[in-house]
Design a protein around this motif. Sequence first.
Motif: not given
Length: 92
Positions: A7-13
Motif C-alpha cells: 500500500r505504501q509502495a503504491k502511494a509513493q512509487l
Amino acid sequence: MKRVSLRQAKAQLSRLLKEVALGEGVVLLRGAEPVALWVPYRAKGRKRRFKGRLRIGEDFDASLPPEMAQAFGPRLSLWRGTSGFPLGPARP
C-alpha cells in the motif's frame, strides 16, 4: 534496506524508485511477509564506459548553419520543436 508495505509502495512509487536509482534497496511487504526486492539495475559491461572520454561542446544544441539545415529538408522542423515534437520552442 527500507521495508515498505504494498500500500505504501503504491502511494509513493515515484519517490521509492528514485531512492532505488540512487542505490538503496527496497523490500516490499504483504502484511509482514516480504514478497519482492527492488534493487538498482546495473547493466553489465556498461558501467562508466565513456567516463572522461566523451565531451559535449557548449554549442551542441545551437542552430545549424542554413546550408546544412537545407540538407535535412523539411524534417528539420521536428528537431526544432515546430511540429508538435516535445522539444520546446523553435529557435530563431
